[in-house]
Motif scaffolding. Sequence first.
Motif, PDB file in Angstrom:
ATOM      1  N   LEU A 291      32.187  40.797  38.241  1.00 55.65           N
ATOM      2  CA  LEU A 291      31.204  41.684  37.854  1.00 55.65           C
ATOM      3  C   LEU A 291      31.111  42.323  36.743  1.00 55.65           C
ATOM      4  CD1 LEU A 291      31.166  44.043  41.232  1.00 55.65           C
ATOM      5  CD2 LEU A 291      29.561  42.124  40.609  1.00 55.65           C
ATOM      6  N   LYS A 292      32.191  42.353  36.008  1.00 57.72           N
ATOM      7  CA  LYS A 292      32.436  43.014  34.742  1.00 57.72           C
ATOM      8  C   LYS A 292      32.092  41.972  33.744  1.00 57.72           C
ATOM      9  CE  LYS A 292      35.690  46.767  35.235  1.00 57.72           C
ATOM     10  NZ  LYS A 292      37.120  47.310  34.708  1.00 57.72           N
ATOM     11  N   ALA A 293      32.262  40.842  34.021  1.00 53.60           N
ATOM     12  CA  ALA A 293      32.116  39.637  33.078  1.00 53.60           C
ATOM     13  C   ALA A 293      30.737  39.272  32.822  1.00 53.60           C
ATOM     14  CB  ALA A 293      32.827  38.352  33.598  1.00 53.60           C
TER      15      ALA A 293
ATOM     16  N   VAL B  38      30.571  38.971  45.886  1.00 56.00           N
ATOM     17  CA  VAL B  38      31.296  40.203  46.046  1.00 56.00           C
ATOM     18  C   VAL B  38      31.393  41.015  47.284  1.00 56.00           C
ATOM     19  CG1 VAL B  38      31.962  42.382  44.670  1.00 56.00           C
ATOM     20  CG2 VAL B  38      31.246  40.236  43.435  1.00 56.00           C
ATOM     21  N   SER B  39      30.361  40.947  47.646  1.00 57.99           N
ATOM     22  CA  SER B  39      30.101  41.829  49.092  1.00 57.99           C
ATOM     23  C   SER B  39      30.676  41.252  50.155  1.00 57.99           C
ATOM     24  CB  SER B  39      28.538  41.749  49.440  1.00 57.99           C
ATOM     25  OG  SER B  39      28.416  42.309  50.601  1.00 57.99           O
ATOM     26  N   ALA B  40      30.973  39.876  50.379  1.00 54.43           N
ATOM     27  CA  ALA B  40      31.522  39.345  51.327  1.00 54.43           C
ATOM     28  C   ALA B  40      33.068  39.526  51.027  1.00 54.43           C
ATOM     29  CB  ALA B  40      31.503  37.787  51.287  1.00 54.43           C
TER      30      ALA B  40
ATOM     31  N   ASP C  95      44.190  41.419  45.356  1.00 53.57           N
ATOM     32  CA  ASP C  95      43.954  40.486  44.205  1.00 53.57           C
ATOM     33  C   ASP C  95      42.378  40.114  44.408  1.00 53.57           C
ATOM     34  OD1 ASP C  95      46.645  40.483  43.465  1.00 53.57           O
ATOM     35  OD2 ASP C  95      47.292  38.777  44.830  1.00 53.57           O
ATOM     36  N   ALA C  96      41.871  39.843  45.470  1.00 47.29           N
ATOM     37  CA  ALA C  96      40.512  39.503  45.821  1.00 47.29           C
ATOM     38  C   ALA C  96      39.569  40.388  45.058  1.00 47.29           C
ATOM     39  CB  ALA C  96      40.180  39.272  47.187  1.00 47.29           C
ATOM     40  N   LEU C  97      39.822  41.951  45.335  1.00 44.54           N
ATOM     41  CA  LEU C  97      39.038  42.850  44.816  1.00 44.54           C
ATOM     42  C   LEU C  97      39.114  42.957  43.242  1.00 44.54           C
ATOM     43  CD1 LEU C  97      39.660  45.920  47.262  1.00 44.54           C
ATOM     44  CD2 LEU C  97      37.503  44.567  46.826  1.00 44.54           C
ATOM     45  N   GLU C  98      40.334  42.691  42.640  1.00 49.59           N
ATOM     46  CA  GLU C  98      40.429  42.809  41.132  1.00 49.59           C
ATOM     47  C   GLU C  98      39.655  41.406  40.677  1.00 49.59           C
ATOM     48  OE1 GLU C  98      44.629  42.475  40.255  1.00 49.59           O
ATOM     49  OE2 GLU C  98      44.868  44.640  40.770  1.00 49.59           O
ATOM     50  N   GLY C  99      39.851  40.359  41.443  1.00 52.77           N
ATOM     51  CA  GLY C  99      39.060  39.307  41.067  1.00 52.77           C
ATOM     52  C   GLY C  99      37.485  39.333  41.125  1.00 52.77           C
ATOM     53  N   ALA C 100      36.942  40.294  42.085  1.00 57.40           N
ATOM     54  CA  ALA C 100      35.649  40.401  42.239  1.00 57.40           C
ATOM     55  C   ALA C 100      35.027  41.423  41.204  1.00 57.40           C
ATOM     56  CB  ALA C 100      35.429  41.142  43.732  1.00 57.40           C
ATOM     57  N   ILE C 101      36.060  42.233  40.870  1.00 55.97           N
ATOM     58  CA  ILE C 101      35.813  43.495  39.749  1.00 55.97           C
ATOM     59  C   ILE C 101      35.696  42.771  38.543  1.00 55.97           C
ATOM     60  CG2 ILE C 101      36.756  45.442  38.693  1.00 55.97           C
ATOM     61  CD1 ILE C 101      37.907  46.470  41.149  1.00 55.97           C
TER      62      ILE C 101
END
Length: 181
Positions: free
Chosen positions: A146-148, A160-162, A137-143
Amino acid sequence: MRRSLAFVLVAGAINEARCVARESPLDKVVTLLSDLQTKLLSEGEQEAATYEKFACFCKDTTKEKVEAITKGEDSQAALSATIAELTSQRDAHDKAIQDAEETIADLEKDQKEADEARAATRKEYDANAKDLQAALDALEGAIKTLKASKKPSFAQLSGVSATLRAAVGLADALGLSGAEA
C-alpha cells in the motif's frame, strides 16, 4: 577298701610282731592295734581333708554356676526386650519407608502428567506463535504494498483486504480478537 587296707596292715603288723620275740603276744597285739589305730586316724584325717577340699570346690563351683545362669537369664530377658522394641521400631520405619515410596511414586506420576501437559501447551503455543508470525509477515507485506503505490488500484485493495481478512480470522481462531480484550 578300708577293710582290706586294715587287713593288710594287721597282717603286716602280725608278721612284724613275730619277728620281735621279746614282747609278749598281748603286748604285740596292743602295739599292732595302736599302730593300726594311729595309721587309720592319719589316713582318715587325710581323707577328710581331701573330702573337705573337694566339697568346698563343689560348693564354690556350684555357686559360680548358679550366679552365671541367673546373670545369663537376666541378660537374655533384657536382650529379648531390646530385640522386641527394636523390631517394633523397625516395623514402624518400614511402614514409613513404604509410605514415603508411595508418596514419591504419586508425586513422580503427577510430575510426569504436568510435564506432558506443559509439553502439549508448549506445542500449541509454538503453533500459534508460528501462525501469528505468518499473519504479521502478511500484514507487513500488505502495508508495504500500500505504501509503495501512491494510488492503490482496486485489485491491490482487494488483495490487501483478503490478507487482512485472513489475519483477522487467524486472530479470532487464536482468541486474540480486539473485541474480547
